[in-house]
Design a protein around this motif. Structure first.
Motif, PDB file in Angstrom:
ATOM      1  N   ARG A 166       0.808  -1.212   0.000  1.00  0.00           N
ATOM      2  CA  ARG A 166       0.000   0.000   0.000  1.00  0.00           C
ATOM      3  C   ARG A 166       0.846   1.269   0.000  1.00  0.00           C
ATOM      4  NH1 ARG A 166      -5.467  -1.006   3.641  1.00  0.00           N
ATOM      5  NH2 ARG A 166      -6.457  -2.317   2.055  1.00  0.00           N
ATOM      6  N   GLY A 167       1.885   1.300   0.811  1.00  0.00           N
ATOM      7  CA  GLY A 167       2.701   2.505   0.893  1.00  0.00           C
ATOM      8  C   GLY A 167       3.287   2.889  -0.454  1.00  0.00           C
ATOM      9  N   SER A 168       3.806   1.900  -1.182  1.00  0.00           N
ATOM     10  CA  SER A 168       4.411   2.180  -2.487  1.00  0.00           C
ATOM     11  C   SER A 168       3.365   2.638  -3.491  1.00  0.00           C
ATOM     12  CB  SER A 168       5.119   0.926  -3.016  1.00  0.00           C
ATOM     13  OG  SER A 168       6.215   0.597  -2.188  1.00  0.00           O
ATOM     14  N   ARG A 169       2.189   2.011  -3.466  1.00  0.00           N
ATOM     15  CA  ARG A 169       1.143   2.389  -4.430  1.00  0.00           C
ATOM     16  C   ARG A 169       0.649   3.806  -4.173  1.00  0.00           C
ATOM     17  NH1 ARG A 169      -2.234  -0.032  -8.100  1.00  0.00           N
ATOM     18  NH2 ARG A 169      -4.289   0.922  -8.334  1.00  0.00           N
ATOM     19  N   VAL A 170       0.408   4.142  -2.910  1.00  0.00           N
ATOM     20  CA  VAL A 170      -0.030   5.499  -2.581  1.00  0.00           C
ATOM     21  C   VAL A 170       1.073   6.497  -2.923  1.00  0.00           C
ATOM     22  CG1 VAL A 170      -0.808   7.026  -0.726  1.00  0.00           C
ATOM     23  CG2 VAL A 170      -1.577   4.655  -0.771  1.00  0.00           C
ATOM     24  N   SER A 171       2.331   6.095  -2.747  1.00  0.00           N
ATOM     25  CA  SER A 171       3.458   6.979  -3.070  1.00  0.00           C
ATOM     26  C   SER A 171       3.488   7.320  -4.554  1.00  0.00           C
ATOM     27  CB  SER A 171       4.779   6.314  -2.670  1.00  0.00           C
ATOM     28  OG  SER A 171       4.823   6.054  -1.293  1.00  0.00           O
ATOM     29  N   TRP A 172       3.262   6.321  -5.396  1.00  0.00           N
ATOM     30  CA  TRP A 172       3.277   6.583  -6.834  1.00  0.00           C
ATOM     31  C   TRP A 172       2.113   7.466  -7.249  1.00  0.00           C
ATOM     32  CZ3 TRP A 172       7.123   6.622  -9.863  1.00  0.00           C
ATOM     33  CH2 TRP A 172       8.185   5.732  -9.709  1.00  0.00           C
ATOM     34  N   ALA A 173       0.976   7.322  -6.572  1.00  0.00           N
ATOM     35  CA  ALA A 173      -0.143   8.232  -6.848  1.00  0.00           C
ATOM     36  C   ALA A 173       0.240   9.662  -6.464  1.00  0.00           C
ATOM     37  CB  ALA A 173      -1.382   7.783  -6.083  1.00  0.00           C
ATOM     38  N   PHE A 174       0.907   9.815  -5.317  1.00  0.00           N
ATOM     39  CA  PHE A 174       1.340  11.135  -4.863  1.00  0.00           C
ATOM     40  C   PHE A 174       2.346  11.757  -5.828  1.00  0.00           C
ATOM     41  CE2 PHE A 174       4.403  13.784  -2.569  1.00  0.00           C
ATOM     42  CZ  PHE A 174       3.575  14.699  -1.947  1.00  0.00           C
ATOM     43  N   PHE A 175       3.198  10.920  -6.449  1.00  0.00           N
ATOM     44  CA  PHE A 175       4.215  11.427  -7.364  1.00  0.00           C
ATOM     45  C   PHE A 175       3.620  12.332  -8.436  1.00  0.00           C
ATOM     46  CE2 PHE A 175       6.027  10.874 -11.621  1.00  0.00           C
ATOM     47  CZ  PHE A 175       7.266  11.456 -11.440  1.00  0.00           C
ATOM     48  N   TRP A 176       2.390  12.039  -8.853  1.00  0.00           N
ATOM     49  CA  TRP A 176       1.799  12.791  -9.953  1.00  0.00           C
ATOM     50  C   TRP A 176       1.464  14.226  -9.586  1.00  0.00           C
ATOM     51  CZ3 TRP A 176       1.804  11.520 -14.955  1.00  0.00           C
ATOM     52  CH2 TRP A 176       2.200  10.216 -15.248  1.00  0.00           C
ATOM     53  N   GLN A 177       1.591  14.579  -8.310  1.00  0.00           N
ATOM     54  CA  GLN A 177       1.465  15.985  -7.960  1.00  0.00           C
ATOM     55  C   GLN A 177       2.638  16.801  -8.507  1.00  0.00           C
ATOM     56  OE1 GLN A 177       0.409  17.168  -3.996  1.00  0.00           O
ATOM     57  NE2 GLN A 177      -0.940  15.417  -3.664  1.00  0.00           N
ATOM     58  N   SER A 178       3.803  16.161  -8.656  1.00  0.00           N
ATOM     59  CA  SER A 178       4.977  16.883  -9.169  1.00  0.00           C
ATOM     60  C   SER A 178       4.805  17.281 -10.632  1.00  0.00           C
ATOM     61  CB  SER A 178       6.242  16.044  -8.969  1.00  0.00           C
ATOM     62  OG  SER A 178       6.509  15.873  -7.594  1.00  0.00           O
ATOM     63  N   PRO A 179       4.474  16.338 -11.550  1.00  0.00           N
ATOM     64  CA  PRO A 179       4.173  16.775 -12.918  1.00  0.00           C
ATOM     65  C   PRO A 179       2.995  17.743 -12.969  1.00  0.00           C
ATOM     66  CG  PRO A 179       4.511  14.403 -12.847  1.00  0.00           C
ATOM     67  CD  PRO A 179       4.470  14.872 -11.428  1.00  0.00           C
ATOM     68  N   GLY A 180       2.032  17.565 -12.048  1.00  0.00           N
ATOM     69  CA  GLY A 180       0.902  18.486 -12.011  1.00  0.00           C
ATOM     70  C   GLY A 180       1.305  19.899 -11.657  1.00  0.00           C
ATOM     71  N   GLY A 181       2.371  20.041 -10.863  1.00  0.00           N
ATOM     72  CA  GLY A 181       2.859  21.368 -10.517  1.00  0.00           C
ATOM     73  C   GLY A 181       3.696  22.008 -11.610  1.00  0.00           C
ATOM     74  N   ILE A 182       4.318  21.186 -12.471  1.00  0.00           N
ATOM     75  CA  ILE A 182       5.161  21.705 -13.554  1.00  0.00           C
ATOM     76  C   ILE A 182       4.357  22.000 -14.818  1.00  0.00           C
ATOM     77  CG2 ILE A 182       7.074  21.120 -15.107  1.00  0.00           C
ATOM     78  CD1 ILE A 182       8.298  19.515 -12.829  1.00  0.00           C
ATOM     79  N   ALA A 183       3.334  21.181 -15.094  1.00  0.00           N
ATOM     80  CA  ALA A 183       2.561  21.306 -16.338  1.00  0.00           C
ATOM     81  C   ALA A 183       1.991  22.704 -16.556  1.00  0.00           C
ATOM     82  CB  ALA A 183       1.447  20.256 -16.366  1.00  0.00           C
ATOM     83  N   PRO A 184       1.429  23.376 -15.543  1.00  0.00           N
ATOM     84  CA  PRO A 184       0.898  24.721 -15.802  1.00  0.00           C
ATOM     85  C   PRO A 184       1.961  25.727 -16.231  1.00  0.00           C
ATOM     86  CG  PRO A 184      -0.001  23.847 -13.756  1.00  0.00           C
ATOM     87  CD  PRO A 184       1.101  22.924 -14.179  1.00  0.00           C
ATOM     88  N   TYR A 185       3.191  25.577 -15.692  1.00  0.00           N
ATOM     89  CA  TYR A 185       4.262  26.481 -16.119  1.00  0.00           C
ATOM     90  C   TYR A 185       4.645  26.205 -17.574  1.00  0.00           C
ATOM     91  CZ  TYR A 185       4.807  27.760 -11.212  1.00  0.00           C
ATOM     92  OH  TYR A 185       4.585  28.223  -9.941  1.00  0.00           O
ATOM     93  N   ALA A 186       4.681  24.933 -17.950  1.00  0.00           N
ATOM     94  CA  ALA A 186       4.969  24.596 -19.345  1.00  0.00           C
ATOM     95  C   ALA A 186       3.884  25.155 -20.263  1.00  0.00           C
ATOM     96  CB  ALA A 186       5.076  23.077 -19.501  1.00  0.00           C
ATOM     97  N   LEU A 187       2.618  24.994 -19.845  1.00  0.00           N
ATOM     98  CA  LEU A 187       1.511  25.546 -20.631  1.00  0.00           C
ATOM     99  C   LEU A 187       1.626  27.066 -20.723  1.00  0.00           C
ATOM    100  CD1 LEU A 187      -1.280  25.395 -22.028  1.00  0.00           C
ATOM    101  CD2 LEU A 187      -2.313  25.468 -19.739  1.00  0.00           C
TER     102      LEU A 187
END
Length: 497
Positions: A166-187
């Motif tokens: 569970r810890g690893s799976r939830v961690s990978w879900a959390f990882f997507w906050q990082s691309p989510g924070g960069i994508a608006p700047y790229a846009l």
């Protein structure tokens, strides 16, 4: 095949027959990944894109004047609206996740997130009216995005094949906050580079800020439709059946839980509070350090002069520095566990902040050293407690109060963000200056490490089958988790016909 026959599909705790069952399992896993991963992407995408859009509204570029000059109350109220909204969303949507179900609550909260992205994009009229609509939209967006926090984490945890994963799976879900924070700047960089009319015209920033807001609907819409096709986990379904007919308040529910549950809640909410105070305190000194370093742009009269494009580029670089920190934490969480990740991460943060305090007090002109320490701080802010505070509430509470407790823990974190946003500007403006900010953050990090060590257990403790006290008809019933998949006895994961 009878329920007792040995035909379970791996360690998932569910029973399937033939290719149809395998295909159904693969489809379910694919949909659950969309809900969890894109849900986390949507959190940071919407928060960040809204902030960039507000910058476009108040910037002198490219017209030589702000498109909509901010009224005196504009910036403060817009920030307060998103904070209050997200805190309300964490509490309300977390509770709805335990009452209505994860999928239905996710549909409600993502619909609000999409609406909150659309409302500001439609703002028109004089500046006061535009900022009023903007504040309304940011409040609705905050409620929606705040609700995604507990629901995406819990959904990811319950979609895991086993408790140990569970810890690893939830961690990978959390990882997507990082691309989510960069994508608006790229846009934003694409928009600023592509929309450059000559001579400058008001329609360009009008289009840019509306697109930055409105495109935040897309990730929320993807999660909404994916969650419509989602089934509730066997673990939650069984827990819901065991407590059918009960409608207790949050406080009433917690009072009936064992002391260990309340103790864990103090640990998860308290450590998240300490981390977010320190994290949002970084927003006070980040502009000062970046202005000294001037990563993009050039200095004019000792002040860093940057275009909107250069500001977006600099912010994207800063965000990208944190991605290796998240990835390293994901690699280590399976070996160290969430508690150790919290404790060690807090200690490393405290050391980094002490070094920053010393350098800032002794030699503010040491730009190269300040930049290295700033990069290491950004790395550490995305490592350790950044991940541990998100993962722990998803793995250490029983199913029937898991979303509620995750929402309460996230609320504690956001309360820390409010405290950090309010107190650190005052400290920075006092005689102690930035060094006082760094030292205060270091003390809070040590406090976070102590809270994690004192009130939380190691992950292996939470991997054991949970015993949750559920009162029904005046009698205490004990629901034991069955098998590695965590499905509770009497659950819906039966045999194939």
């Amino acid at each position: 095949m009878a329920p007792g026959d040995d035909a379970s599909a791996g360690s998932t705790g569910e029973t399937y027959c033939g290719a149809d069952g395998i295909g159904h399992s693969a489809q379910r896993k694919w949909r659950s990944n969309i809900v969890s991963n894109i849900g986390n992407f949507s959190i940071q995408y919407n928060f960040t894109s809204a902030s960039i859009a507000v910058q476009v509204l108040g910037s002198d570029q490219p017209l030589g004047r702000p498109l909509y000059p901010a009224p005196a109350w504009g910036d403060g109220l817009a920030l307060a609206a998103v904070f209050v909204g997200s805190m309300a969303g964490m509490l309300v949507m977390g509770r709805l996740g335990d009452v209505l179900g994860r999928s239905r609550a996710m549909q409600v909260t993502t619909a609000l997130a999409a609406l909150g992205a659309l409302i500001p994009a439609c703002a028109a009229g004089p500046p006061g009216a535009v900022y009023g609509v903007l504040c309304l939209g940011r409040f609705v967006l905050g409620v929606g995005v705040g609700g995604i926090y507990p629901l995406s984490a819990v959904h990811s945890a319950e979609s895991s094949g086993s408790r140990s994963g569970r810890g690893s799976r939830v961690s990978w879900a959390f990882f997507w906050q990082s691309p989510g924070g960069i994508a608006p700047y790229a846009l934003a960089m694409v928009l600023f580079a592509a929309i450059r009319p000559e001579p400058a015209a008001a329609w360009a920033p009008q289009l840019e800020f509306r697109l930055l807001f409105a495109l935040g609907m897309l990730p929320a819409a993807v999660v909404f439709f994916a969650s419509c096709a989602e089934e509730e986990s066997d673990e939650f379904t069984s827990a819901a059946l065991a407590r059918s007919g009960q409608r207790l308040t949050v406080w009433g529910t917690l009072r009936r839980e064992p002391a260990e549950i309340r103790r864990a809640l103090v640990g998860t909410a308290g450590s998240w509070f300490c981390f977010d105070v320190a994290y949002y305190g970084a927003s006070v000194f980040t502009p000062v350090i970046l202005d000294d370093i001037c990563l993009a742009g050039h200095k004019v009269g000792g002040v860093c002069s940057q275009s909107l494009f250069q500001t977006a580029l600099q912010s994207a670089i800063v965000q990208a520095v944190g991605i290796p920190g998240v990835l390293l934490a994901i690699v280590l969480i399976g070996r160290m566990g969430s508690k150790r990740l919290n404790v060690y991460g807090f200690i490393l943060l405290a050391l980094n902040l002490v070094f920053l305090a010393v350098v800032s007090a002794c030699d503010r002109s040491a730009h190269a050293l300040l930049f290295v320490l700033f990069c290491s701080l950004t790395f550490l802010l995305n490592f350790g407690p950044s991940l541990g505070t998100y993962v722990l509430p998803a793995v250490c509470f029983p199913a029937h109060i898991r979303a509620t407790c995750h929402g309460l823990s996230a609320f504690g974190g956001k309360l820390g963000a409010v405290v950090g946003t309010l107190i650190f500007p005052v400290i920075a403006g006092s005689r102690v200056g930035l060094s006082g900010v760094f030292c205060t953050q270091a003390v809070l990090c040590i406090l976070g490490a102590c809270i994690s060590q004192r009130f939380l257990q190691h992950d292996t403790h939470y991997e054991e089958p949970l015993s949750t006290s559920i009162l029904a008809g005046g009698q205490e019933r004990v629901a034991h988790d069955a098998g590695a998949g965590g499905a509770v006895v009497g659950g819906a994961g039966g045999a194939c016909a």
